[in-house]
Design a protein around this motif. Structure first.
Motif, PDB file in Angstrom:
ATOM      1  N   CYS A 185       0.858  -1.193   0.000  1.00  0.00           N
ATOM      2  CA  CYS A 185       0.000   0.000   0.000  1.00  0.00           C
ATOM      3  C   CYS A 185       0.897   1.246   0.000  1.00  0.00           C
ATOM      4  O   CYS A 185       1.738   1.409   0.880  1.00  0.00           O
ATOM      5  CB  CYS A 185      -0.899  -0.007   1.229  1.00  0.00           C
ATOM      6  SG  CYS A 185      -1.880   1.500   1.385  1.00  0.00           S
ATOM      7  N   CYS A 188       0.026   3.626   3.350  1.00  0.00           N
ATOM      8  CA  CYS A 188       0.401   3.351   4.746  1.00  0.00           C
ATOM      9  C   CYS A 188       1.556   2.356   4.889  1.00  0.00           C
ATOM     10  O   CYS A 188       2.056   2.162   5.984  1.00  0.00           O
ATOM     11  CB  CYS A 188      -0.801   2.851   5.534  1.00  0.00           C
ATOM     12  SG  CYS A 188      -1.278   1.164   5.121  1.00  0.00           S
ATOM     13  N   TYR A 190       1.359  -0.916   4.345  1.00  0.00           N
ATOM     14  CA  TYR A 190       0.895  -2.289   4.570  1.00  0.00           C
ATOM     15  C   TYR A 190       1.259  -3.157   3.374  1.00  0.00           C
ATOM     16  O   TYR A 190       1.173  -2.717   2.222  1.00  0.00           O
ATOM     17  CB  TYR A 190      -0.621  -2.285   4.775  1.00  0.00           C
ATOM     18  CG  TYR A 190      -1.275  -3.645   4.661  1.00  0.00           C
ATOM     19  CD1 TYR A 190      -1.253  -4.531   5.731  1.00  0.00           C
ATOM     20  CD2 TYR A 190      -1.920  -4.029   3.485  1.00  0.00           C
ATOM     21  CE1 TYR A 190      -1.853  -5.777   5.617  1.00  0.00           C
ATOM     22  CE2 TYR A 190      -2.525  -5.269   3.369  1.00  0.00           C
ATOM     23  CZ  TYR A 190      -2.489  -6.142   4.435  1.00  0.00           C
ATOM     24  OH  TYR A 190      -3.091  -7.370   4.327  1.00  0.00           O
ATOM     25  N   CYS A 218      -7.401  -1.499   1.537  1.00  0.00           N
ATOM     26  CA  CYS A 218      -6.320  -1.730   2.489  1.00  0.00           C
ATOM     27  C   CYS A 218      -6.904  -1.870   3.896  1.00  0.00           C
ATOM     28  O   CYS A 218      -7.634  -0.994   4.354  1.00  0.00           O
ATOM     29  CB  CYS A 218      -5.321  -0.566   2.447  1.00  0.00           C
ATOM     30  SG  CYS A 218      -4.054  -0.691   3.726  1.00  0.00           S
ATOM     31  N   CYS A 221      -5.479   1.323   6.125  1.00  0.00           N
ATOM     32  CA  CYS A 221      -5.821   2.732   5.906  1.00  0.00           C
ATOM     33  C   CYS A 221      -7.032   2.934   5.008  1.00  0.00           C
ATOM     34  O   CYS A 221      -7.494   4.060   4.841  1.00  0.00           O
ATOM     35  CB  CYS A 221      -4.627   3.478   5.322  1.00  0.00           C
ATOM     36  SG  CYS A 221      -4.291   3.032   3.616  1.00  0.00           S
ATOM     37  N   ALA A 223      -7.165   2.440   1.744  1.00  0.00           N
ATOM     38  CA  ALA A 223      -6.822   2.815   0.364  1.00  0.00           C
ATOM     39  C   ALA A 223      -7.337   1.754  -0.607  1.00  0.00           C
ATOM     40  O   ALA A 223      -7.429   0.571  -0.264  1.00  0.00           O
ATOM     41  CB  ALA A 223      -5.306   2.958   0.218  1.00  0.00           C
TER      42      ALA A 223
HETATM   43 FE    FE Z   1      -2.906   1.283   3.473  1.00  0.00          FE
END
Ligand code: FE
Length: 232
Positions: A185, A188, A190, A218, A221, A223
């Protein structure tokens, strides 16, 4: 100087909350520590740009709800990767207004503290709020999440060879061959690992990134898939 030494410090993970007028807000903070016992005081370090910082300055109180190691990523993401200026972080959340008026979170937490600010120390980008404990309660005996566990296991940044990875994910089945790539991601950090899937969202291990539903987001976050980048 090797600043990686700082990573060897241990922390928990907490939801730090406060209020201003009739509005409440909370954010994730690892930096909550006890300072003294008689009387009991605790300190928290909060970024000056955060809404919670403004609320703590306004009300002179803060709460710290201590997150357990069973908390899903989405829970941490709701408090940690979104701003209370744009979203209601408490939507769908089990919480209550504490003795100080600061919100305490009851989901995915094993205890909470409430403190009244005695002193604010300017620390550049952050303010360290030192507060006297005015309320505290234990909610359950689930172990606390450590910051290291969150970074390495929950956010998926632990290499598969690391002992902690195996230890923390004993039930994960081996990846379907051929192994499909991981995706990161961009918002963030991840990492989606097909071998692990996204159990918090019901995605089974062995699900490739391409096979994730179009509306999958995600878990940290929120996303969208398009904000993920393939890792080599
Ligand atoms: Fe994220």
């Amino acid at each position: 100087m090797n600043t990686k030494a700082l990573y060897k410090l241990t922390y928990g993970l907490h939801v730090v909350g406060s209020f201003k007028g009739d509005k409440i807000n909370a954010q994730i903070a690892n930096t909550v520590i006890q300072i003294t016992s008689e009387p009991a005081t605790v300190a928290v370090s909060i970024n000056k740009k955060n809404l919670t910082h403004e609320y703590i300055q306004a009300s002179g109180v803060f709460s710290a709800s201590i997150i357990t190691n069973e908390a899903p990523l989405s829970f941490i993401g709701q408090f940690g990767f979104k701003s209370g200026r744009d979203t209601d972080k408490f939507a769908g959340m089990n919480y209550k207004k504490g003795a100080t008026g600061a919100p305490v979170v009851l989901d995915n937490c094993n205890a909470y503290l409430e403190a009244r600010v005695l002193q604010s120390v300017d620390a550049g980008t952050h303010t360290i709020f030192i507060g006297q404990l005015v309320e505290a309660e234990v909610l359950n005996e689930t172990p606390s999440m450590t910051y290291e566990y969150y970074q390495q296991v929950k956010r998926g940044t632990t290499p598969k060879s690391a002992p902690s990875y195996q230890e923390a994910k004993p039930a994960v089945s081996p990846p379907v061959s051929p192994p499909s790539p991981k995706y990161k991601c961009e918002v963030c950090g991840y990492i989606y690992d097909p071998a692990v899937g996204d159990p918090d969202s019901g995605i089974k291990p062995g699900t490739s990134f391409e096979d994730l539903p179009a509306d999958w987001t995600c878990p940290v976050c929120g996303a969208e898939k398009s904000q993920f980048k393939k890792l080599d």
